[in-house]
Design an enzyme around this catalytic site. Structure first.
Site, PDB file in Angstrom:
ATOM      1  N   PHE A  12     -26.051  22.628  21.100  1.00 55.63           N
ATOM      2  CA  PHE A  12     -26.384  24.297  21.331  1.00 55.63           C
ATOM      3  C   PHE A  12     -27.027  24.378  22.448  1.00 55.63           C
ATOM      4  CE2 PHE A  12     -29.582  27.546  20.260  1.00 55.63           C
ATOM      5  CZ  PHE A  12     -28.731  28.515  19.869  1.00 55.63           C
ATOM      6  N   SER A  48     -26.291  16.598  18.358  1.00 49.91           N
ATOM      7  CA  SER A  48     -27.090  17.801  17.862  1.00 49.91           C
ATOM      8  C   SER A  48     -26.238  18.526  17.055  1.00 49.91           C
ATOM      9  CB  SER A  48     -27.506  18.185  18.916  1.00 49.91           C
ATOM     10  OG  SER A  48     -28.797  19.073  18.772  1.00 49.91           O
ATOM     11  N   MET A  49     -26.113  19.988  17.590  1.00 56.13           N
ATOM     12  CA  MET A  49     -25.144  20.786  16.840  1.00 56.13           C
ATOM     13  C   MET A  49     -23.610  20.346  16.827  1.00 56.13           C
ATOM     14  SD  MET A  49     -24.296  24.879  17.731  1.00 56.13           S
ATOM     15  CE  MET A  49     -23.176  24.288  19.130  1.00 56.13           C
ATOM     16  N   ASP A  67     -37.908  12.768  18.688  1.00 58.12           N
ATOM     17  CA  ASP A  67     -36.974  13.707  19.085  1.00 58.12           C
ATOM     18  C   ASP A  67     -37.709  14.706  19.058  1.00 58.12           C
ATOM     19  OD1 ASP A  67     -35.015  15.772  19.083  1.00 58.12           O
ATOM     20  OD2 ASP A  67     -33.623  14.285  18.245  1.00 58.12           O
ATOM     21  N   HIS A  70     -33.885  13.177  22.495  1.00 55.71           N
ATOM     22  CA  HIS A  70     -32.992  14.278  21.751  1.00 55.71           C
ATOM     23  C   HIS A  70     -31.612  13.768  22.457  1.00 55.71           C
ATOM     24  CE1 HIS A  70     -30.900  16.963  19.218  1.00 55.71           C
ATOM     25  NE2 HIS A  70     -30.596  17.772  20.253  1.00 55.71           N
TER      26      HIS A  70
END
Length: 260
Positions: free
Chosen positions: A25, A93-94, A194, A224
């Site tokens: 994202f 992530s996303m 993270d 992250h």
């Protein structure tokens, strides 16, 4: 708007094993480009699309929703399936959530998943305020470049568009409900430290999927965006070993055709 230098999509025509990589994202393919090139050099067919609204300016993302982002990776998966005998989906992530939905929806068409710090929920008090605040304030502070390694930068937006953040919240809820439909082998790698996605997201994903072939790896040296961080090589090596185990005899050698 022109795409930011370095944020372009990437494609490599290799062998019968395909890998779709899904970025995060407000991020871009740049966060996964070294991983994609590593796989391409080992003969895999690789697709790393640029999600709609990403890689230009944050205002462009205000006009998109999760339906647009998912439609792009769904299209890319279908293209890989036409070209390759076996397809894997990797996500950051996303992008991890996008990968999980692809697995839930496409079943056996996805051979396995590699997830790096996958997101499952928009956390904090701000998440509950999004339905209203997004109409009052267009953006919030950015989340890009959470990287422990000095001198490394992620190409991503310095602002989070709040209409898009609200859509992300809806998307996470949709995917969470679909997690029991995920039955494929899963390699999940996450960073204990993270500053974008808490470890609780990985724990919930592992607790709700129906997969029986699951491996969890801790990335102790990274934040992250671990694919650009100290543990990047470990991610690359672990993911290749995962693919080789599940698609024996189909991986190896240099790809004969390449593209950017």
């Amino acid at each position: 708007m022109p795409v930011l230098p370095g944020a372009e999509p990437y494609r490599h025509e290799g062998g019968e094993v395909g890998v779709l990589l899904c970025h995060g994202f407000t991020g871009s393919p740049q966060s996964l480009r070294p991983w994609a090139e590593f796989l391409a050099e080992r003969g895999l067919t690789v697709s790393l699309p640029l999600l709609p609204g990403h890689g230009t300016r944050w205002q462009d993302m205000q006009l998109t929703t999760w339906h647009d982002w998912y439609a792009e990776v769904d299209r890319a998966l279908r293209e890989l399936r036409e070209r390759c005998a076996t397809v894997f989906v990797f996500g950051l992530s996303m992008g991890g959530a996008l990968s999980l939905r692809l697995a839930a929806k496409h079943g056996d068409a996805v051979r396995g998943l590699v997830l790096v710090n996958p997101g499952n929920k928009v956390h904090g008090v701000a998440a509950h305020a999004l339905p209203v605040v997004r109409h009052l304030v267009p953006s919030a502070n950015g989340i890009a470049s959470d990287i422990a390694k000095s001198g490394v930068r992620e190409i991503g937006y310095d602002r989070v568009p709040l209409h898009a953040a609200y859509s992300l919240r809806q998307f996470f809820r949709t995917v969470d409900a679909e997690l029991p439909q995920v039955t494929q082998p899963v390699l999940l790698l996450h960073s204990p430290e993270d500053h974008v996605v808490p470890a609780a997201d990985s724990a919930r994903i592992l607790g709700r999927i129906s997969s029986t072939d699951v491996r969890e790896v801790l990335l102790e040296q990274s934040y992250h965006v671990a694919t650009l961080d100290h543990d990047a090589e470990r991610i690359f090596d672990e993911s290749l070993a995962f693919v080789e185990r599940l698609a024996p005899g189909l991986v190896g050698g240099k790809g004969s055709r390449s593209g950017g």
